[in-house]
Design a protein around this motif. Structure first.
Motif, PDB file in Angstrom:
ATOM      1  N   PHE A  16     -11.717  17.889  -9.258  1.00  0.00           N
ATOM      2  CA  PHE A  16     -10.561  17.129  -9.712  1.00  0.00           C
ATOM      3  C   PHE A  16     -10.085  16.168  -8.624  1.00  0.00           C
ATOM      4  CE2 PHE A  16     -10.336  21.331 -11.789  1.00  0.00           C
ATOM      5  CZ  PHE A  16     -10.557  20.919 -13.097  1.00  0.00           C
ATOM      6  N   LEU A  17      -9.283  15.212  -9.001  1.00  0.00           N
ATOM      7  CA  LEU A  17      -8.804  14.211  -8.044  1.00  0.00           C
ATOM      8  C   LEU A  17      -7.979  14.828  -6.926  1.00  0.00           C
ATOM      9  CD1 LEU A  17      -7.914  11.363 -10.531  1.00  0.00           C
ATOM     10  CD2 LEU A  17      -9.801  11.423  -8.905  1.00  0.00           C
ATOM     11  N   THR A  21      -7.889  21.976  -8.165  1.00  0.00           N
ATOM     12  CA  THR A  21      -6.988  22.298  -9.262  1.00  0.00           C
ATOM     13  C   THR A  21      -6.685  21.072 -10.122  1.00  0.00           C
ATOM     14  OG1 THR A  21      -5.933  23.911  -7.810  1.00  0.00           O
ATOM     15  CG2 THR A  21      -4.767  23.353  -9.822  1.00  0.00           C
ATOM     16  N   LEU A  22      -6.712  21.259 -11.429  1.00  0.00           N
ATOM     17  CA  LEU A  22      -6.347  20.203 -12.371  1.00  0.00           C
ATOM     18  C   LEU A  22      -4.911  19.769 -12.133  1.00  0.00           C
ATOM     19  CD1 LEU A  22      -7.004  18.599 -15.003  1.00  0.00           C
ATOM     20  CD2 LEU A  22      -6.130  20.569 -16.255  1.00  0.00           C
ATOM     21  N   ILE A  28      -3.658  12.048 -16.452  1.00  0.00           N
ATOM     22  CA  ILE A  28      -3.307  10.647 -16.726  1.00  0.00           C
ATOM     23  C   ILE A  28      -4.567   9.790 -16.786  1.00  0.00           C
ATOM     24  CG2 ILE A  28      -2.160   8.613 -15.770  1.00  0.00           C
ATOM     25  CD1 ILE A  28      -0.005  10.628 -14.697  1.00  0.00           C
ATOM     26  N   PHE A  29      -5.458   9.975 -15.830  1.00  0.00           N
ATOM     27  CA  PHE A  29      -6.706   9.202 -15.826  1.00  0.00           C
ATOM     28  C   PHE A  29      -7.526   9.494 -17.082  1.00  0.00           C
ATOM     29  CE2 PHE A  29     -11.189   8.591 -14.606  1.00  0.00           C
ATOM     30  CZ  PHE A  29     -11.147   7.228 -14.347  1.00  0.00           C
ATOM     31  N   ALA A  30      -7.637  10.757 -17.440  1.00  0.00           N
ATOM     32  CA  ALA A  30      -8.403  11.135 -18.633  1.00  0.00           C
ATOM     33  C   ALA A  30      -7.770  10.577 -19.903  1.00  0.00           C
ATOM     34  CB  ALA A  30      -8.527  12.652 -18.724  1.00  0.00           C
ATOM     35  N   ALA A  31      -6.449  10.616 -19.976  1.00  0.00           N
ATOM     36  CA  ALA A  31      -5.768  10.102 -21.168  1.00  0.00           C
ATOM     37  C   ALA A  31      -6.018   8.607 -21.344  1.00  0.00           C
ATOM     38  CB  ALA A  31      -4.270  10.379 -21.070  1.00  0.00           C
ATOM     39  N   MET A  75     -16.014  13.504 -15.356  1.00  0.00           N
ATOM     40  CA  MET A  75     -14.806  14.311 -15.210  1.00  0.00           C
ATOM     41  C   MET A  75     -13.933  14.192 -16.467  1.00  0.00           C
ATOM     42  SD  MET A  75     -11.588  14.070 -12.562  1.00  0.00           S
ATOM     43  CE  MET A  75     -10.843  12.714 -13.469  1.00  0.00           C
ATOM     44  N   VAL A  76     -13.792  12.972 -16.977  1.00  0.00           N
ATOM     45  CA  VAL A  76     -12.984  12.757 -18.182  1.00  0.00           C
ATOM     46  C   VAL A  76     -13.551  13.560 -19.348  1.00  0.00           C
ATOM     47  CG1 VAL A  76     -12.332  11.054 -19.931  1.00  0.00           C
ATOM     48  CG2 VAL A  76     -12.121  10.494 -17.500  1.00  0.00           C
ATOM     49  N   LEU A  77     -14.840  13.446 -19.573  1.00  0.00           N
ATOM     50  CA  LEU A  77     -15.461  14.165 -20.691  1.00  0.00           C
ATOM     51  C   LEU A  77     -15.357  15.680 -20.506  1.00  0.00           C
ATOM     52  CD1 LEU A  77     -18.579  11.874 -21.171  1.00  0.00           C
ATOM     53  CD2 LEU A  77     -16.515  11.957 -22.585  1.00  0.00           C
TER      54      LEU A  77
END
Length: 88
Positions: A16-17, A21-22, A28-31, A75-77
């Motif tokens: 994760f960025l 930990t998420l 926000i990036f994934a959304a 990461m998004v997927l």
């Protein structure tokens, strides 16, 4: 933005960025990225009009396919697959 996220993920070798930990930055990036990738979990349980990846124009899929294959895209997927659960 994808270049920046790719760099962070590559340099820290964490999922994760923010590290292990998420966090809000991942969400926000994934959304925001979801409207490029249209992961199958995007509209799961909330709205039915979200197009599937296969419904998108071929040219669109060709352009965004490169982003999907990056660390940031993966990461998004993964976030949508593993952390977006609305149940049955």
């Amino acid at each position: 933005m994808f270049d920046r996220v790719n760099k962070v993920l590559d340099e820290q070798s964490q999922p994760f960025l923010g590290g292990a930990t998420l966090g809000a930055d991942d969400i926000i990036f994934a959304a925001h990225s979801s409207w490029l990738f249209f992961p199958k979990e995007l509209g799961a349980g909330t709205f039915a009009r979200s197009p599937t990846w296969g419904m998108l124009p071929k040219r669109y899929r060709e352009i965004t396919k490169n982003w999907r294959s990056t660390l940031a895209g993966q990461m998004v997927l993964r976030l949508y697959k593993e952390h977006r659960d609305f149940g049955p």
